[in-house]
Design a protein around this motif. Structure first.
Motif, PDB file in Angstrom:
ATOM      1  N   GLY A   1       3.266  -1.364 -12.617  1.00  0.00           N
ATOM      2  CA  GLY A   1       3.098  -2.269 -11.487  1.00  0.00           C
ATOM      3  C   GLY A   1       2.279  -1.715 -10.341  1.00  0.00           C
ATOM      4  O   GLY A   1       2.749  -1.656  -9.205  1.00  0.00           O
ATOM      5  N   PHE A   2       1.071  -1.301 -10.617  1.00  0.00           N
ATOM      6  CA  PHE A   2       0.150  -0.810  -9.586  1.00  0.00           C
ATOM      7  C   PHE A   2      -1.097  -1.681  -9.603  1.00  0.00           C
ATOM      8  O   PHE A   2      -1.599  -1.998 -10.692  1.00  0.00           O
ATOM      9  N   PRO A   3      -1.631  -2.059  -8.441  1.00  0.00           N
ATOM     10  CA  PRO A   3      -2.828  -2.899  -8.447  1.00  0.00           C
ATOM     11  C   PRO A   3      -4.025  -2.173  -9.056  1.00  0.00           C
ATOM     12  O   PRO A   3      -4.203  -0.972  -8.851  1.00  0.00           O
TER      13      PRO A   3
ATOM     14  N   THR B   1       0.853  -1.196   0.000  1.00  0.00           N
ATOM     15  CA  THR B   1       0.000   0.000   0.000  1.00  0.00           C
ATOM     16  C   THR B   1       0.887   1.242   0.000  1.00  0.00           C
ATOM     17  O   THR B   1       2.116   1.155  -0.049  1.00  0.00           O
ATOM     18  N   CYS B   2       0.261   2.418   0.024  1.00  0.00           N
ATOM     19  CA  CYS B   2       1.009   3.673   0.132  1.00  0.00           C
ATOM     20  C   CYS B   2       0.171   4.646   0.946  1.00  0.00           C
ATOM     21  O   CYS B   2      -1.056   4.677   0.815  1.00  0.00           O
ATOM     22  N   MET B   3       0.837   5.397   1.799  1.00  0.00           N
ATOM     23  CA  MET B   3       0.127   6.341   2.673  1.00  0.00           C
ATOM     24  C   MET B   3      -0.179   7.667   1.975  1.00  0.00           C
ATOM     25  O   MET B   3      -0.899   8.494   2.507  1.00  0.00           O
ATOM     26  N   PHE B   4       0.389   7.873   0.786  1.00  0.00           N
ATOM     27  CA  PHE B   4       0.148   9.118   0.063  1.00  0.00           C
ATOM     28  C   PHE B   4      -0.824   8.886  -1.094  1.00  0.00           C
ATOM     29  O   PHE B   4      -1.083   7.753  -1.497  1.00  0.00           O
ATOM     30  N   ARG B   5      -1.325   9.989  -1.624  1.00  0.00           N
ATOM     31  CA  ARG B   5      -2.123   9.926  -2.852  1.00  0.00           C
ATOM     32  C   ARG B   5      -1.676  11.081  -3.746  1.00  0.00           C
ATOM     33  O   ARG B   5      -2.338  12.103  -3.827  1.00  0.00           O
ATOM     34  N   CYS B   6      -0.500  10.925  -4.356  1.00  0.00           N
ATOM     35  CA  CYS B   6       0.073  12.016  -5.148  1.00  0.00           C
ATOM     36  C   CYS B   6      -0.772  12.271  -6.390  1.00  0.00           C
ATOM     37  O   CYS B   6      -1.194  11.321  -7.051  1.00  0.00           O
ATOM     38  N   HIS B   7      -0.995  13.544  -6.691  1.00  0.00           N
ATOM     39  CA  HIS B   7      -1.951  13.835  -7.763  1.00  0.00           C
ATOM     40  C   HIS B   7      -1.453  13.383  -9.124  1.00  0.00           C
ATOM     41  O   HIS B   7      -2.232  13.133 -10.023  1.00  0.00           O
ATOM     42  N   PHE B   8      -0.105  13.249  -9.298  1.00  0.00           N
ATOM     43  CA  PHE B   8       0.405  12.829 -10.610  1.00  0.00           C
ATOM     44  C   PHE B   8       0.619  11.322 -10.701  1.00  0.00           C
ATOM     45  O   PHE B   8       0.990  10.807 -11.748  1.00  0.00           O
ATOM     46  N   CYS B   9       0.388  10.611  -9.605  1.00  0.00           N
ATOM     47  CA  CYS B   9       0.664   9.168  -9.574  1.00  0.00           C
ATOM     48  C   CYS B   9      -0.445   8.420 -10.309  1.00  0.00           C
ATOM     49  O   CYS B   9      -1.627   8.738 -10.147  1.00  0.00           O
ATOM     50  N   VAL B  10      -0.071   7.400 -11.089  1.00  0.00           N
ATOM     51  CA  VAL B  10      -1.082   6.649 -11.841  1.00  0.00           C
ATOM     52  C   VAL B  10      -1.869   5.691 -10.954  1.00  0.00           C
ATOM     53  O   VAL B  10      -2.846   5.101 -11.388  1.00  0.00           O
ATOM     54  N   ARG B  11      -1.437   5.583  -9.704  1.00  0.00           N
ATOM     55  CA  ARG B  11      -2.078   4.658  -8.772  1.00  0.00           C
ATOM     56  C   ARG B  11      -3.591   4.883  -8.672  1.00  0.00           C
ATOM     57  O   ARG B  11      -4.064   6.013  -8.700  1.00  0.00           O
ATOM     58  N   VAL B  12      -4.312   3.803  -8.547  1.00  0.00           N
ATOM     59  CA  VAL B  12      -5.760   3.888  -8.410  1.00  0.00           C
ATOM     60  C   VAL B  12      -6.089   4.123  -6.933  1.00  0.00           C
ATOM     61  O   VAL B  12      -5.633   3.365  -6.067  1.00  0.00           O
TER      62      VAL B  12
ATOM     63  N   LEU C   1      10.941  13.428  -2.844  1.00  0.00           N
ATOM     64  CA  LEU C   1      10.350  14.570  -2.141  1.00  0.00           C
ATOM     65  C   LEU C   1       9.143  15.061  -2.917  1.00  0.00           C
ATOM     66  O   LEU C   1       9.185  15.138  -4.143  1.00  0.00           O
ATOM     67  N   TYR C   2       8.099  15.433  -2.214  1.00  0.00           N
ATOM     68  CA  TYR C   2       6.876  15.886  -2.881  1.00  0.00           C
ATOM     69  C   TYR C   2       6.526  17.317  -2.533  1.00  0.00           C
ATOM     70  O   TYR C   2       5.374  17.724  -2.646  1.00  0.00           O
ATOM     71  N   GLY C   3       7.509  18.068  -2.108  1.00  0.00           N
ATOM     72  CA  GLY C   3       7.283  19.464  -1.758  1.00  0.00           C
ATOM     73  C   GLY C   3       8.344  19.883  -0.774  1.00  0.00           C
ATOM     74  O   GLY C   3       9.219  19.088  -0.400  1.00  0.00           O
TER      75      GLY C   3
ATOM     76  N   GLY D   1       8.361   1.008  -6.479  1.00  0.00           N
ATOM     77  CA  GLY D   1       6.946   0.751  -6.618  1.00  0.00           C
ATOM     78  C   GLY D   1       6.462   1.347  -7.930  1.00  0.00           C
ATOM     79  O   GLY D   1       7.218   2.109  -8.528  1.00  0.00           O
ATOM     80  N   GLY D   2       5.283   1.090  -8.326  1.00  0.00           N
ATOM     81  CA  GLY D   2       4.238   0.542  -7.493  1.00  0.00           C
ATOM     82  C   GLY D   2       4.047   1.373  -6.218  1.00  0.00           C
ATOM     83  O   GLY D   2       4.251   2.574  -6.226  1.00  0.00           O
ATOM     84  N   LEU D   3       3.701   0.685  -5.212  1.00  0.00           N
ATOM     85  CA  LEU D   3       3.370   1.351  -3.961  1.00  0.00           C
ATOM     86  C   LEU D   3       4.625   1.514  -3.115  1.00  0.00           C
ATOM     87  O   LEU D   3       5.729   1.359  -3.602  1.00  0.00           O
ATOM     88  N   GLU D   4       4.475   1.899  -1.847  1.00  0.00           N
ATOM     89  CA  GLU D   4       5.633   2.296  -1.040  1.00  0.00           C
ATOM     90  C   GLU D   4       6.343   1.061  -0.455  1.00  0.00           C
ATOM     91  O   GLU D   4       5.739   0.317   0.343  1.00  0.00           O
TER      92      GLU D   4
ATOM     93  N   THR E   1      11.833   5.454  -1.937  1.00  0.00           N
ATOM     94  CA  THR E   1      10.859   5.526  -0.847  1.00  0.00           C
ATOM     95  C   THR E   1      10.367   6.953  -0.690  1.00  0.00           C
ATOM     96  O   THR E   1      11.066   7.894  -1.061  1.00  0.00           O
ATOM     97  N   ASN E   2       9.177   7.093  -0.103  1.00  0.00           N
ATOM     98  CA  ASN E   2       8.741   8.451   0.241  1.00  0.00           C
ATOM     99  C   ASN E   2       9.218   8.817   1.650  1.00  0.00           C
ATOM    100  O   ASN E   2       8.982   9.933   2.100  1.00  0.00           O
ATOM    101  N   ALA E   3       9.853   7.892   2.355  1.00  0.00           N
ATOM    102  CA  ALA E   3      10.495   8.103   3.663  1.00  0.00           C
ATOM    103  C   ALA E   3       9.521   8.449   4.786  1.00  0.00           C
ATOM    104  O   ALA E   3       9.944   8.754   5.896  1.00  0.00           O
TER     105      ALA E   3
HETATM  106  S1  SF4 Z   1       3.227   5.421  -4.848  1.00  0.00           S
HETATM  107 FE1  SF4 Z   1       4.667   7.157  -4.748  1.00  0.00          FE
HETATM  108  S2  SF4 Z   1       3.874   8.648  -6.260  1.00  0.00           S
HETATM  109 FE2  SF4 Z   1       2.216   7.145  -5.850  1.00  0.00          FE
HETATM  110  S3  SF4 Z   1       1.010   8.044  -4.178  1.00  0.00           S
HETATM  111 FE3  SF4 Z   1       2.560   6.764  -3.191  1.00  0.00          FE
HETATM  112  S4  SF4 Z   1       4.285   8.154  -2.778  1.00  0.00           S
HETATM  113 FE4  SF4 Z   1       2.950   9.161  -4.262  1.00  0.00          FE
END
Ligand code: SF4
Length: 480
Positions: A405-407, A135-146, A236-238, A182-185, A210-212
């Motif tokens: 590679g994203f679910p 999984t990932c704790m972020f939801r970056c606006h440019f990420c293709v993740r669903v 880094l995202y900002g 990733g994919g996710l984190e 990693t997003n650390a």
């Molecule tokens: S996988 Fe990476 S880019 Fe996508 S939401 Fe998570 S931290 Fe952001």
């Protein structure tokens, strides 16, 4: 090989740069050729070739011949001569688009994997990405993740056993063969430290992207294997909490990431750990001016452990093909000055930092407004390039492109080459995919599944195939 140690070498080596002096380079090359000069305009055409391939490395040879007005025999002779003159090679390799040659094309040529792709010969991939994050704790606006998509927690145990089996089958001739991303984190997988230790014991120097956010004391205490990493590359995202929230959707995330990094700096200094620490910063539209703040953050992180400053920084443009990812023209126009000012600041606050601007920003820094390379569905390769790189997710699915590679990502399952399992190794998956002649027919939007590396590899392979189809034989690809 035609070698000299003349002072005019610099003139030749800089001839593809915006500040180069092509006329002086032609005179220097002409002197170098001496009696081996095939005809009076050879030197001028060799310099033109350095400028073409230092700026547009994926130019097919037929196009270069057209630009030079050379027939096949003459261009073949010029390419052979060019390859013999190290100063000209360096001119092309160090030109505004030189990162493509250095970072991607020439290492892959040396590995033989590009030839393996164009001849449909199975070969173990030269780059294997492990995507272990459930999984990932972020939801970056440019990420293709669903949004909301994640792996089933029940996938973790069998998934980590599968990763362990792949680690055990990796050939040991290249310590940098594999990485975690990733994919996710990746750090959301509680077994990732064990995988790192297992790979380390076989001599692999793994880098994790990693997003650390989870790079905490607790994670490091629970997963001591993480100290066997070769490098931690933090995206880094900002540069403050508000920017992070706008990009990732998470409150106070910048403060937490910054504090995690500071603690990690102190811990690795105390432990005298060789693990390298670096940052990856994406210049998003409207934010190029923020590079000043990035330099300030780097200085702050270095103060946390002055004896172990940050090791590296990657600055990139947004490689996703989203229309709102590109920098607006006015911002782009100022980018060279912005990057040079950033260089100066970094030289003051972090003189040992290894800064890499990637394919496109390096050109901008040199004063050439290079656009990002764009592969479109029509130029995607139906057989992709699994001999060059593959990515494996927690289910063992082997993806052909790095952003696939994203679910639950629509269309991405078409880019699964096969699945690693108890009776199927990664070697088996790649061999079956290649020997069966499997193809994926690209459709609109599929180009978003490729990252900058995938795009560069695709452009090179297309160039090689065009050259071979045009009958250029051993001259194909210009430099190798
Ligand atoms: S996988 Fe990476 S880019 Fe996508 S939401 Fe998570 S931290 Fe952001």
């Amino acid at each position: 090989m035609i070698v000299s140690t003349d002072a005019s070498d610099d003139v030749i080596e800089n001839c593809a740069m915006p500040h180069g002096d092509p006329a002086a380079a032609v005179r220097a090359v002409d002197r170098l050729l001496g009696a081996r000069r095939p005809d009076p305009s050879s030197a001028a055409d060799l310099v033109r070739l350095a400028r073409i391939y230092g700026t547009e490395p994926f130019t097919p040879l037929s196009e270069a011949a057209r630009v030079l007005g050379a027939d096949r025999e003459r261009l073949t002779g010029l390419v052979a001569l060019f390859r013999e003159i190290p100063q000209l090679r360096r001119a092309a390799e160090n030109g505004p688009a030189g990162k493509y040659w250095h970072n991607t094309v020439l290492p892959l040529e040396r590995s033989g994997r590009l030839d393996a792709v164009v001849t449909s010969t199975p070969a173990f991939p030269s780059s294997v990405g492990f995507y272990p994050g459930p999984t990932c704790m972020f939801r970056c606006h440019f990420c293709v993740r669903v949004t909301g998509a994640r792996y089933d927690p029940a996938d973790l145990v069998p998934g980590n056993e599968m990763f362990a089996s792949v680690i055990d089958e990796l050939p040991t001739d290249n310590p940098h063969l594999a990485y975690l991303s990733g994919g996710l984190e990746p750090l959301t997988n509680p077994g990732v430290g064990d995988l790192v230790a297992r790979a380390g014991a076989r001599g692999f120097a793994l880098t994790t992207y990693t997003n650390a956010f989870a790079l905490t004391d607790q994670t490091l205490a629970r997963q001591p294997g993480l100290w066997d990493l070769h490098a931690v590359r933090t995206s880094l995202y900002g540069l403050d909490d508000a920017e992070y929230e706008a990009t990732t959707g998470k409150k106070n995330a910048f403060s937490r990431v910054r504090d995690n990094l500071k603690r990690f700096q102190r811990l690795r200094a105390e432990r005298e750990s060789p693990v390298r620490l670096g940052l990856s910063y994406l210049v998003l539209p409207g934010r190029s001016g923020r590079l000043v703040e990035l330099a300030a953050l780097i200085a702050e992180l270095n103060e946390a452990a002055p004896a172990r400053p940050l090791d590296f920084l990657n600055v990139r443009e947004d490689y996703s093909s989203r229309p709102d990812g590109a920098l607006p023209p006015a911002e782009r126009a100022e980018l060279q000055d912005t990057l040079l000012a950033f260089d100066e600041r970094i030289a003051q606050v972090a003189p040992t930092l290894d800064v890499d601007y990637g394919y496109a920003l390096e050109s901008v820094r040199m004063g050439v407004d290079a656009r990002l390379l764009r592969i479109v569905p029509e130029t995607m390769r139906p057989g992709a390039h699994p001999q060059v790189s593959v990515q494996i997710d927690l289910r063992g699915d082997v993806y052909l492109y790095r952003e696939a590679g994203f679910p639950d990502l629509p269309g991405a399952t078409r880019y699964i080459a096969g699945t690693v399992g108890p009776r199927t190794s990664l070697h088996d998956v790649v061999e079956r995919f290649v020997t069966s002649g499997s193809v994926v027919t690209p459709v609109a939007g599929d180009e978003n599944l490729m990252d900058g590396f995938d795009q560069a590899v695709t452009a090179r392979l297309n160039q090689i195939e065009t050259d071979l189809a045009d009958g250029w034989g051993a001259a194909r690809g210009f430099l190798r």
